[in-house]
Enzyme design. Sequence first.
Site, PDB file in Angstrom:
ATOM      1  N   GLU A 154       1.800 -55.157 108.210  1.00 53.92           N
ATOM      2  CA  GLU A 154       3.014 -54.666 109.078  1.00 53.92           C
ATOM      3  C   GLU A 154       2.719 -54.901 110.602  1.00 53.92           C
ATOM      4  O   GLU A 154       1.830 -55.002 111.340  1.00 53.92           O
ATOM      5  CB  GLU A 154       3.077 -53.472 108.994  1.00 53.92           C
ATOM      6  CG  GLU A 154       4.516 -53.009 110.418  1.00 53.92           C
ATOM      7  CD  GLU A 154       4.893 -51.554 110.167  1.00 53.92           C
ATOM      8  OE1 GLU A 154       4.286 -50.902 110.624  1.00 53.92           O
ATOM      9  OE2 GLU A 154       6.221 -51.195 110.248  1.00 53.92           O
ATOM     10  N   TYR A 160      10.691 -57.044 114.694  1.00 48.68           N
ATOM     11  CA  TYR A 160       9.772 -56.435 113.495  1.00 48.68           C
ATOM     12  C   TYR A 160       9.311 -57.399 111.965  1.00 48.68           C
ATOM     13  O   TYR A 160      10.715 -58.625 112.065  1.00 48.68           O
ATOM     14  CB  TYR A 160      10.898 -55.159 112.884  1.00 48.68           C
ATOM     15  CG  TYR A 160       9.668 -54.599 111.737  1.00 48.68           C
ATOM     16  CD1 TYR A 160       9.219 -53.518 111.794  1.00 48.68           C
ATOM     17  CD2 TYR A 160      10.033 -54.653 110.851  1.00 48.68           C
ATOM     18  CE1 TYR A 160       8.094 -52.971 111.621  1.00 48.68           C
ATOM     19  CE2 TYR A 160       9.388 -54.609 109.509  1.00 48.68           C
ATOM     20  CZ  TYR A 160       8.234 -53.075 110.073  1.00 48.68           C
ATOM     21  OH  TYR A 160       7.812 -52.576 108.759  1.00 48.68           O
TER      22      TYR A 160
END
Length: 391
Positions: free
Chosen positions: A197, A109
């Site tokens: 992101e 992530y």
Amino acid sequence: MDIHEHQAKEILAGFGVPVPRGGVAYSPEQAGYRARELGGEAWVVKAQIHSGGRGEAGGVKLCKTEEEVRDYAATLFGKQLVTKQTGAAGKGVYRLWVEEASDIQQELYLGFVLDRKSERIMIVASSHGGMEIEDLAEKDPDSLRRMIIDPAVGLAGYQARELAFALGLSGGQIAQMVNVLNACYRAYRDLDAFMVEINPLVIRASGDLVALDAKMSFDTNALYRRPDVAALRDPSQEDPREAMAADHGLAYVGLDGDIGCIINGAGLAMATMDMIKLAGGEPANFLDIGGGASPERVCTAFRTVLSDPNVGVILVNIFAGINRCDWIANGVIQAYRDIGLDLPVIVRLAGTNVQEGKALLETSGLPIIATDTLAEAAEAAVSLRRQNAAA
Ligand code: GDP
Ligand code: MN
């Protein structure tokens, strides 16, 4: 403002982030053609909507043949895809992204956000990617690494390397990660982003890093100086009421109630919503028409508020400093005539030219209820709404 995954991938690739090869499709046939064009043995077909959680919602599929790509694409087009983030209405699928499938070894992530506490850009990263950040924060908080970037220095080389090590990367992956971090930081900073992101950032079987998903959102207030970013806006993904307001430069937020609000000033709009609630009602929207509202602008505000079918009564609350009450009154009267309004309208005016404004409303012969205070206006709106809802 949010953009699509394929757009974010294109932007990030331009800054040096490795992304899988792929192409956009606007029809099932085109999706099949994209797969053939890309070559290889497997492709991932991904619904392009402004939302994450598409995988779980059935909006991402690994396909093994061109036919499978086409068939799956056919099921997606025109569908309202409901994910954890979209709400019950879902978001319409009007374009797909077809990309070469990646052989995934590990999902990481990586996020860049604005940390309001430190007033800096913050990197959030984890070696356990794939799930949403909220779930990650709940299920595996210890895996999260955070790093604040000093704007005077930028992302320092040692910080990027430290993060790469903390994620358990080794060898050539360290340099790749440093490159990804620098690219994301530059994209964030140079394009006035609010968020970048990459979830997941994957390590492929080959050992190389690649951004499998990408999400960017931008500061709306900076779009005037980012025309290339502004051009990526997709109204099909927005609340139609908010899209219409944005087209006219009105600050509008759709809500669930039935009392439409037209107000000048964000603070006054919030106070008005509070007063409606206090009187036992529910506002249908937040709308700030801003200063210097011409009759045309007031008319547009009416159209925007009326585009919400739940609205049963309209409350106009103006404190005119830069504005003028007579302009607003003219706008209300014009809206009545042009739109053929058949809902009760309550108007509370105060400030510059208030006498002229009230006189215009009174002599208009229209069924407009004028009040002196906000409390009276809110109570009148709530009781009229109850009456016409009962009728
Ligand atoms: P999201 O659910 O909207 O965040 O969409 P993502 O782009 O993150 O995709 C969801 C999931 O699909 C990923 O976490 C992967 O597990 C899987 N996925 C996406 N692309 C590929 C791929 O190329 N190969 C494989 N094996 N899985 C993929
Ligand atoms: Mn994702």
